[in-house]
Scaffold this motif. Structure first.
Motif, short mmCIF file in Angstrom:
data_model
loop_
_atom_site.label_atom_id
_atom_site.label_comp_id
_atom_site.label_asym_id
_atom_site.label_seq_id
_atom_site.Cartn_x
_atom_site.Cartn_y
_atom_site.Cartn_z
N ALA A 652 0.77 -1.23 0.00
CA ALA A 652 0.00 0.00 0.00
C ALA A 652 0.81 1.30 0.00
CB ALA A 652 -0.94 0.01 1.21
N GLU A 653 1.93 1.33 0.69
CA GLU A 653 2.56 2.62 0.94
C GLU A 653 3.22 3.22 -0.29
OE1 GLU A 653 4.87 3.03 4.53
OE2 GLU A 653 3.84 1.31 5.42
N GLN A 654 3.09 4.54 -0.39
CA GLN A 654 3.68 5.25 -1.53
C GLN A 654 3.53 6.75 -1.30
OE1 GLN A 654 1.84 4.27 -5.29
NE2 GLN A 654 3.54 5.17 -6.43
N THR A 655 4.64 7.47 -1.32
CA THR A 655 4.57 8.92 -1.27
C THR A 655 4.36 9.41 -2.70
OG1 THR A 655 6.15 8.91 0.55
CG2 THR A 655 5.74 11.02 -0.52
N LEU A 656 3.27 10.11 -2.91
CA LEU A 656 2.95 10.56 -4.26
C LEU A 656 3.59 11.92 -4.51
CD1 LEU A 656 -0.85 9.61 -4.26
CD2 LEU A 656 1.04 8.35 -5.32
N ILE A 664 4.67 16.93 -3.04
CA ILE A 664 4.09 15.74 -2.41
C ILE A 664 2.58 15.96 -2.29
CG2 ILE A 664 3.98 14.37 -0.29
CD1 ILE A 664 6.95 14.99 0.12
N MET A 665 1.80 15.05 -2.86
CA MET A 665 0.35 15.26 -2.93
C MET A 665 -0.43 14.49 -1.88
SD MET A 665 0.01 17.60 -5.04
CE MET A 665 -1.75 17.61 -4.72
N ASN A 666 0.21 13.60 -1.14
CA ASN A 666 -0.55 12.87 -0.11
C ASN A 666 0.14 12.99 1.25
OD1 ASN A 666 1.64 11.29 -0.86
ND2 ASN A 666 0.55 9.34 -0.61
N PRO A 667 0.36 14.23 1.72
CA PRO A 667 1.10 14.38 2.97
C PRO A 667 0.20 14.18 4.19
CG PRO A 667 0.54 16.54 2.12
CD PRO A 667 -0.02 15.54 1.15
N CYS B 119 -10.33 14.36 -3.43
CA CYS B 119 -9.35 14.69 -4.48
C CYS B 119 -8.13 15.36 -3.83
CB CYS B 119 -9.97 15.63 -5.50
SG CYS B 119 -8.76 16.30 -6.67
N LEU B 120 -6.93 14.84 -4.14
CA LEU B 120 -5.70 15.36 -3.53
C LEU B 120 -5.48 16.83 -3.88
CD1 LEU B 120 -3.32 12.37 -4.40
CD2 LEU B 120 -4.59 12.73 -2.28
N TYR B 121 -5.97 17.23 -5.03
CA TYR B 121 -5.71 18.60 -5.49
C TYR B 121 -6.74 19.57 -4.89
CZ TYR B 121 -2.54 16.04 -8.42
OH TYR B 121 -1.53 15.21 -8.83
N ASP B 124 -5.26 20.54 -1.63
CA ASP B 124 -3.97 21.22 -1.65
C ASP B 124 -4.11 22.65 -2.15
OD1 ASP B 124 -1.18 21.62 -1.54
OD2 ASP B 124 -1.05 21.19 -3.69
N GLU B 125 -3.91 23.59 -1.26
CA GLU B 125 -4.09 25.00 -1.62
C GLU B 125 -3.17 25.46 -2.74
OE1 GLU B 125 -5.35 28.45 1.00
OE2 GLU B 125 -4.11 27.20 2.30
N ALA B 126 -2.03 24.80 -2.89
CA ALA B 126 -1.08 25.23 -3.92
C ALA B 126 -1.47 24.73 -5.32
CB ALA B 126 0.32 24.75 -3.57
N SER B 127 -2.48 23.87 -5.38
CA SER B 127 -2.90 23.33 -6.68
C SER B 127 -4.13 24.06 -7.20
CB SER B 127 -3.25 21.84 -6.53
OG SER B 127 -2.12 21.11 -6.14
N ALA B 128 -4.32 23.96 -8.52
CA ALA B 128 -5.51 24.55 -9.12
C ALA B 128 -6.69 23.63 -8.90
CB ALA B 128 -5.28 24.76 -10.62
N CYS B 129 -7.84 24.22 -8.57
CA CYS B 129 -9.03 23.40 -8.36
C CYS B 129 -10.28 24.24 -8.62
CB CYS B 129 -9.06 22.86 -6.93
SG CYS B 129 -10.59 21.98 -6.55
N ASN B 130 -11.05 23.84 -9.62
CA ASN B 130 -12.27 24.57 -9.97
C ASN B 130 -13.35 24.46 -8.91
OD1 ASN B 130 -11.45 25.58 -12.49
ND2 ASN B 130 -11.80 23.57 -13.43
N LYS B 131 -13.24 23.44 -8.09
CA LYS B 131 -14.22 23.24 -7.03
C LYS B 131 -13.93 24.21 -5.88
CE LYS B 131 -15.64 18.81 -6.15
NZ LYS B 131 -17.10 18.89 -6.35
N ARG B 132 -12.66 24.32 -5.55
CA ARG B 132 -12.24 25.18 -4.44
C ARG B 132 -12.23 26.65 -4.87
NH1 ARG B 132 -7.20 25.63 -3.88
NH2 ARG B 132 -6.68 23.54 -4.59
N GLU B 133 -11.74 26.87 -6.08
CA GLU B 133 -11.61 28.24 -6.57
C GLU B 133 -12.07 28.27 -8.03
OE1 GLU B 133 -7.77 29.79 -5.44
OE2 GLU B 133 -8.10 31.51 -6.76
#
Lengths: 737, 330
Positions: A652-656, A664-667, B119-121, B124-133
């Protein structure tokens, strides 16, 4: 701590090896044990980090006005107003603490950004909530520069790793390529493993207090001594002016072995504000500022004769470093030692990326290297039509394969024999997809575990009191392994006193220096010095005319002495340097003479859902050859912990890390999947308890060996269940559809 | 987290009045999603109206065999309720498939309807997101899309709805009762959530001043129902694919079928195409496969979630097969 009355005789049963309860068990279960984040100080302030959101460039503007306006904010430190810090030093072999710095970046002393996540501002406030609220309001503009963050894209351009005293980047015996070409049976496979993070339950935390030019820090660290030296260096003060306190650390796994931004910046913030500062990293800040395990791509090529004799073993790897730091992982280490191949070639290659430096994580190198090697051995066994254990035993070496050195101790055959019997390996039918339980496909796999053993210098002071109690002083660190408990057992046996009358004081840099808790070497290193100290004490007692039936305390009572104290090693600057030199020379001599390692055999059973590809590990047996075990309870726990972590790595583990920008997208523990209880089957741990004749008390470190081989055993079991070879970790269900 | 003010509503009327007069207020139920999002600075209310003590905690039998569930019923109470367990096993299983025991003790039915995407994005405030902004773009496109949708998504947003409970409710024709100072209205669960289109920030039919007060389930067409959740670890993870299904079979022919999917769409996805194929078809694996194929025919995917299309097909077939063969499911 229980104190007992002086004993008059010394005949007692040995406690080494017994499942002695942890001395800190009650303190931890009642909450009495205090971790760094739980320490306070009058006038305490709280800090929060602001992270860069670009992977490379320069800060052109940083607007802290909104942040400063948040009620309770004391200051916002940036490169405009932060006090000067000295840069980290280059690594030198005469001062190993120079290895301590996680990165080479001089935080808040530069406008340069080296990775997405680098701390670029620190908010100090009267409350942690105010600090975090304000941190989110700091606005930064950057001039971005081109960066390199995509490991998969850069991996083909990797450069060979150079050899040094401590780690070989490459090694060979014979002509492995030619032997491989000529081999009648062969496999040649490519494997990948993802970046990972340690995820200790306790996030990194620091509390820093300055008193003039004296600095006291509470810190969640695996290496009190390195931290002390490093802080002294960065702040330009003498080492003796720094005190580091860390009585309890909530897991580290390598992540707390180096010194990262949070610790430095807490001390800096305390210096700048003139007030005590506490920083408890958010889980996100841990991911962004503390390096994790490097990703890897690996090639394993095996050539064999039709009887299974290995004629060629080739193992090459690519891993990454940060452009601003990191250490190479010994990915091919086990491949020089596990099999009696006639020809061997190992080679490690590196790329440098604009990401936070990689850091050691439990069995750096071997954890991922054994995956590729042990999965390849399984593939070769199927090519040969041999049982995978039989193939391993057929190639079990008498001497160290790469250089012919003697093994200090090696009982891997016996570990497999014992493990196979406990697990019921004989019931396995070798054909893939041949075993079922209802709709579940059942598979069984094995793999070997391997981790090299080392000793480091440790200083100790032992004091025997007339009331029969023994006090051990050693600045060792306790991260949950049971360090103080097992050293009390060592002293109790050495002096012939009850274990309850031994107290170990640790976790403070005012105590004699101990090595960091890393490399599976703390326990044996400290035990080594503790034994020497106890012998010294015995000699003093003999000089005082101790009779064979007389207890140590009785001698003191007779002589009218309140206590008797001995020490091993010196904490003076010269003493430390001498200790390190002695260590290096002994280390090198030992390396020339012996091959020492912890070994083991993993047996795993998995169930795979044929519709969805879901994998459940249903049974585990692990049989270890790890020398003499000091404490059956704490050792079993630690060995189990490594297997649990290995199951996470396998499935399972993976830093994206987004390859488009290095972010890093899954912190968080919601999206980085460590195993939960429901993922872990009953784990059966057994060990041979055969002492290593070259190590103190026959001990071999056990902190890391059990994670090695786990992913290989699981991949092999999944192949047995499904007929599919998955060579890319983690083995998520989509790969099995 | 931003500083906000907190008020506790003593009754429904006060709650509705407060939300009608405060332009940037949020109701707080169990807080299991809202507080998380506030900590991440995604939700930034000025006022939090605590409704957790309002008397919306009943589970009552309705004339005609349905059940009315108060919006503040905790997930753990819902899953354990005898009426729910016997008439709607799929609801009980869906709830128990989600989160952890601690979270289920806090989370409410109303809050579950308003759960926001994982959704990871989006997070994440640093990412673009039409839902958030709105209008900022979508960083998920070309990024990590393992937990994203393959049905009903748009070029503006591919996020998936994360709720388990809602999938079961969608399958069972639930209706949501909402109240405001303007009055009371009922919204079918399948129309409660919106598809993203070009306005992914508009997630539900709920007006800003409306409060979810209850959810009603009609009498079940069959008590043979179940929830199957497929995820990346055995517990405590969001669904990659989930299936809520109810199946009635007479003389080897499907006489009633209710099917909804989770983890694959921006809303709990009622599988009407599959139901159409199933109704009157022989109760065989072939029919199940055809139904699954029909439902997923319009699916579109990214590199990272392409597998979900086949996984959804397989999970539909497996769930229906289990309902058919496991008599104890009745």
């Amino acid at each position: 701590m229980t104190q007992t009355l002086p004993e008059t005789t010394t005949t007692r049963e040995s406690v080494v090896g017994k499942p002695v309860d942890r001395v800190d068990g009650t303190a931890k279960t009642t909450g009495e044990a205090r971790f760094t984040a739980e320490f306070s100080h009058p006038d305490l302030t709280h800090a929060a980090l602001v992270h860069a959101t670009v992977s490379r460039g320069r800060i052109t503007a940083i607007d802290t006005s909104a942040a400063s306006a948040v009620p309770g904010v004391v200051t916002v430190l940036t490169h405009h107003n932060a006090p000067a810090l000295k840069s980290p030093r280059k690594v030198t072999p005469t001062d190993l603490s120079t290895m301590a710095s996680g990165t080479s970046v001089n935080y808040l002393n530069t406008d340069e950004v080296h990775w997405d996540g680098q701390p670029i501002a620190v908010v100090v406030a009267e409350s942690a909530l105010a600090a975090r609220e304000a941190a989110a309001l700091v606005r930064v503009t950057y001039e971005t520069a081109e960066s390199t963050v995509d490991f998969t894209a850069e991996e083909p351009a990797a450069k060979p790793q150079k050899n040094n005293l401590v780690m070989q980047g490459s090694a060979k015996k014979g002509d492995a390529e030619a032997a491989f070409t000529a081999a009648p049976v062969k496999v040649d496979r490519r494997f990948t493993t993802p970046p990972l993070h340690h995820n200790a339950i306790e996030p990194h935390a620091t509390l820093a207090v300055w008193d003039g030019d004296r600095l006291t820090v509470h810190d969640a660290t695996q290496s009190i001594d390195w931290l002390r030296s490093h802080l002294a260096l960065r702040f330009g003060i003498p080492t003796r002016s720094v005190r580091v306190i860390a009585p309890f650390v909530g897991g580290g796994f390598g992540g707390k072995g180096f010194i990262w931004a949070g610790t430095i910046l807490t001390a800096l913030a305390a210096r700048a504000t003139g007030r005590p500062v506490r920083l408890v990293l958010t889980r996100e800040s841990v991911y962004r500022t503390v390096g994790g395990r490097t990703p890897s791509t690996q090639r394993v090529a095996l050539g064999a004769r039709t009887d299974g004799t290995l004629t060629s073993l080739i193992h090459t790897s690519v891993t990454r470093l940060g452009r601003v730091g990191g250490t190479p992982e010994a990915v091919t280490s086990q491949s020089k030692h596990l099999y009696a191949a006639e020809n061997i070639l190992v080679r490690q290659n590196l790329v440098e990326l604009d990401l936070v430096s990689n850091a050691a994580m439990r069995a750096p190198g071997e954890a991922i290297g054994t995956f590729a090697l042990e999965a390849s051995i399984d593939e070769l066994a199927y090519e040969l039509g041999m049982d995978p254990i039989e193939l391993r035993m057929h190639n079990e070496p008498e001497r160290n394969p790469i250089d012919g050195k003697q093994f200090a101790r090696r009982h891997l055959r016996e570990a497999y024999r014992v493990g196979a019997e406990r697990f019921g390996w004989a019931d396995r039918t070798p054909e893939p997809r041949s075993m079922r339980d209802g709709r579940w496909l059942v598979g069984m796999g094995v793999a070997s575990a391997f981790h090299p053993s080392m000793l480091f210098v440790a200083n100790v002071v032992v004091r025997l009191s007339v009331d029969g109690t023994v006090l051990v002083h050693c600045g060792l660190q306790e991260m949950g392994m049971g360090s103080a408990t097992v050293q009390a057992q060592v002293a109790a046996d050495a002096l012939g006193v009850p274990v309850e009358s031994v107290r170990v004081e640790y976790g403070d840099s005012t105590l004699p220096m101990a090595p960091g808790a890393g490399g599976s070497m703390q326990t044996a290193s400290v035990a080594n010095s503790l034994l020497a100290a106890c012998e010294k004490l015995e000699r003093k007692l003999t000089k005082l005319g101790r009779s064979p039936q007389e207890s140590p305390a009785a001698v003191l009572a007779r002589e009218g002495l309140p206590s008797l104290e001995v020490s091993v090693g010196s904490d003076t600057r010269l003493g430390r340097m001498a200790g390190q030199l002695r260590f290096m020379s002994k280390f090198l001599m030992d390396q020339r003479r012996w091959m020492k390692a912890a070994l083991g055999a993993h047996f795993c059973e998995v169930r795979v859902d044929p519709d969805t590809g879901e994998v459940r590990v249903s049974r585990w047996t692990a049989s270890f050859d790890v020398g003499r075990v000091l404490n059956a309870k704490t050792a079993t726990s630690q060995l189990k912990g490594g297997i649990v972590m290995g199951i996470g790595m396998a499935l399972a583990e993976q830093t994206l890390i987004d390859p488009r920008n290095g972010r890093i997208m899954n912190p968080s523990l919601a999206e980085y999947h460590v195993p939960v209880h429901a993922d872990i089957p009953p784990i059966d741990i057994t060990y041979l308890d055969e002492p290593d004749p070259t190590m103190p008390l026959g001990l071999v470190g056990i902190g890391e060996v059990s994670i090695t081989g786990v992913a290989g055993a699981i991949a092999n079991a999944i192949h047995h269940a499904t007929g599919k070879r998955i060579r890319d970790l983690p083995i998520t269900l989509d790969k099995l559809l | 987290m931003r500083t906000f003010s907190y008020v506790r509503a003593p009754d429904v009327e006060t709650a509705l009045r407060t939300i009608a007069t405060e332009p940037n207020a949020k109701f707080l139920g169990g807080g299991t999603n809202l507080v998380d999002l506030m900590r991440e600075n995604i939700e930034r209310p000025d006022v939090v109206v605590d409704i957790s003590r309002l008397p919306l905690t009943g589970i009552d039998e309705l004339p005609g065999g349905g059940v009315r569930i108060g919006a503040l019923v905790r997930n753990s109470s819902l899953a354990a309720h005898p009426l729910v367990r016997t008439r709607y096993p799929v609801v009980s299983q869906a709830v128990l498939g989600g989160a952890s025991a601690q979270l289920r003790n806090m989370a409410t039915v109303g809050g579950n309807l308003l759960q926001r995407t994982r959704c990871l994005y989006f997070y994440d405030e640093a990412s673009a997101c039409n839902k958030r902004e709105p209008g900022s773009g979508c960083s998920a496109l070309g990024g990590f899309t393992r937990n994203h949708g393959v049905l009903g998504v748009s070029d503006h947003c591919i996020a998936a709805h994360p709720s388990d409970l809602c999938v079961a409710l969608a399958a069972l024709d639930a209706e949501v009762e909402v109240e405001s100072t303007r009055g009371t209205r009922r919204i079918p669960l399948t129309e409660f959530h919106h598809l993203p289109g070009s306005t992914p920030h508009v997630e539900t039919a709920l007006a800003p001043d409306e409060l979810v007060t209850s959810v009603e389930l009609p009498a079940p067409v069959t008590t043979r129902s179940r929830y199957r959740k497929v995820r990346d670890r055995a517990s405590y993870a969001f669904a990659l694919v989930s299936v809520a299904a109810a199946l009635e079979v007479r003389d080897d022919t499907v006489t009633a079928a209710r099917l909804a999917l989770g983890g694959v769409a921006p809303k709990p996805w009622r599988a009407t195409e599959a139901e159409r194929v199933l109704l009157g078809a022989p109760a065989t694996e072939e029919s199940f496969r055809s139904a699954a194929e029909a439902e997923l025919a319009s699916a579109t995917s990214q590199d990272g979630n392409d597998f979900k299309i086949e996984l959804a097909r397989r999970t539909i077939v497996a769930t229906l097969r289990d309902l058919l063969t496991d008599r104890s499911a009745a």
